[in-house]
Motif scaffolding. Structure first.
Motif, mmCIF file in Angstrom:
data_model
loop_
_atom_site.group_PDB
_atom_site.id
_atom_site.type_symbol
_atom_site.label_atom_id
_atom_site.label_comp_id
_atom_site.label_asym_id
_atom_site.label_seq_id
_atom_site.Cartn_x
_atom_site.Cartn_y
_atom_site.Cartn_z
ATOM 1 N N VAL A 184 0.840 -1.200 0.000
ATOM 2 C CA VAL A 184 0.000 0.000 0.000
ATOM 3 C C VAL A 184 0.873 1.248 0.000
ATOM 4 N N SER A 185 1.927 1.247 0.823
ATOM 5 C CA SER A 185 2.840 2.384 0.894
ATOM 6 C C SER A 185 3.535 2.618 -0.442
ATOM 7 N N LEU A 186 3.955 1.538 -1.085
ATOM 8 C CA LEU A 186 4.626 1.657 -2.382
ATOM 9 C C LEU A 186 3.680 2.205 -3.438
ATOM 10 N N CYS A 187 2.443 1.794 -3.367
ATOM 11 C CA CYS A 187 1.455 2.278 -4.331
ATOM 12 C C CYS A 187 1.317 3.797 -4.227
ATOM 13 N N SER A 188 1.228 4.303 -3.013
ATOM 14 C CA SER A 188 1.111 5.748 -2.810
ATOM 15 C C SER A 188 2.387 6.471 -3.208
ATOM 16 N N ARG A 189 3.506 5.828 -2.986
ATOM 17 C CA ARG A 189 4.797 6.437 -3.314
ATOM 18 C C ARG A 189 5.001 6.513 -4.826
ATOM 19 N N LEU A 190 4.619 5.458 -5.526
ATOM 20 C CA LEU A 190 4.825 5.396 -6.968
ATOM 21 C C LEU A 190 3.829 6.267 -7.729
ATOM 22 N N GLU A 191 2.634 6.397 -7.187
ATOM 23 C CA GLU A 191 1.610 7.251 -7.817
ATOM 24 C C GLU A 191 0.834 7.951 -6.711
ATOM 25 N N PRO A 192 1.340 9.089 -6.238
ATOM 26 C CA PRO A 192 0.749 9.775 -5.088
ATOM 27 C C PRO A 192 -0.738 10.090 -5.223
ATOM 28 N N GLY A 193 -1.212 10.290 -6.437
ATOM 29 C CA GLY A 193 -2.619 10.629 -6.626
ATOM 30 C C GLY A 193 -3.542 9.434 -6.697
#
Length: 338
Positions: free
Chosen positions: A124-133
């Motif tokens: 989940v953290s990586l998902c937000s990091r890779l695509e913040p929006g």
């Protein structure tokens, strides 16, 4: 040639009865064979997609980022992190082409609940990091349907992380998954081995299992939804028309898109009869979430032990592809440092 008035396109008919998902990480498939609702994936899908020339850049970027941010995470190797980053990157590339959720599978090599929970949180953290929006409510973590995996689902559900119980072959797993708060379960119609070994003969599809689970959830008002997986033929897909959702391999979607049949005959095939409650009684309500021994005993006995064996075989296949993907990332790291 136009269709006769009483004929239907099988894919269009299936989409009128169930949500149809793409079981693939190829953006071209999502574009040409859509529209799809969700996109499901696993370590095998990711590994095979990363081997394609068009994914060379994504592979290199994922490997480089893993080295760059490895110190931000504890208890994870470079190879594990690089695979996770690549799987998230692949799924995010498909996300704009679907209307629903991307499903990213947790590391099947992990067999302890705390480690599985940490893995899911990291994804989940990586998902937000890779695509913040990106709206992470559109992200679901696929977790193997072992006692440890489903207990991890329970913990993750309590903090708002969506989960799907995969490698599911028994009613006991489905019951525990619902109690754990999984958003989805994926009953496998065929043994996973049937998709990777052409010489292997599956004993037969367990189509009725999907109906039994869906009836159980409806009867006892569970929010968990059935996402049937592991289908091989158009006939199997038609028999499951009416299940909440199905995730289908590209070849099967293509076959359905090119096939037509009599609407009456297609409707007669489905186990999920429209407007009918004559499907039989749902199973008696069980509670397994707080009783490990009860679950393990029932799971081991289910279908004479076949359900447990199929689950372990499926997990082993996913583990093999996790190891292959980690090796791919290791080779990329070595090449980068030379």
């Amino acid at each position: 040639m136009g269709s006769y008035p009483d004929t239907v396109n099988l894919l269009e008919y299936l989409r009128s009865r169930s949500s149809v998902d793409c079981d693939c990480l190829d953006t071209q498939v999502a574009t040409t064979l859509g529209p799809f609702v969700d996109c499901t994936s696993n370590q095998a899908d990711a590994y095979l997609e990363l081997l394609t020339p068009k994914r060379t850049s994504l592979l290199k970027k994922s490997a480089a980022l893993a080295r760059e941010i490895l110190s931000d995470f504890t208890g994870v190797s470079y190879e594990e992190l690089a695979v996770e980053i690549s799987m998230v990157n692949l799924s995010l590339a498909v996300a704009p082409l679907i209307t629903g959720v991307i499903h990213v599978m947790s590391n099947p090599l992990l067999d302890a609940t705390p480690a599985i929970v940490d893995n899911a949180k990291r994804i989940v953290s990586l998902c937000s990091r890779l695509e913040p929006g990106f709206d992470t409510s559109r992200l679901c973590i696929k977790i193997v349907s072992t006692w440890e995996g489903l207990q991890a689902c329970h913990q993750l559900s309590s903090i708002g992380i969506n989960t799907l119980a995969t490698t599911l072959f028994t009613m006991e797993q489905a019951v525990l998954a619902a109690e754990a708060g999984c958003v989805y379960v994926s009953p496998f119609v065929h043994e996973l081995k049937a998709f990777f070994d052409e010489t292997y003969q599956d004993e037969g599809p367990i189509l009725g299992h999907c109906l039994q689970i869906q009836q159980y959830y409806e009867r006892y008002s569970y929010r968990t939804r059935v996402k049937a997986a592991g289908l091989l033929t158009a006939d199997e897909a038609m028999r499951l028309a009416g299940v909440t959702s199905l995730t289908l391999a590209p070849a099967l979607v293509h076959t359905l898109s090119k096939s037509e049949d009599s609407k009456k005959e297609v409707e007669a095939l489905s186990l999920f009869k429209q407007g009918s409650e004559s499907q039989g009684q749902a199973s008696e309500r069980l509670s397994l979430i707080d009783d490990e021994i009860k679950f393990r005993t029932a799971f081991a006995k289910s279908e004479g032990g076949k359900g447990q064996l199929k689950t372990m075989q499926a997990i082993d296949i996913f583990r093999q592809y996790q190891i292959k993907a980690e090796s791919l990332m290791r080779d990329e790291d070595v090449a980068r440092s030379e």
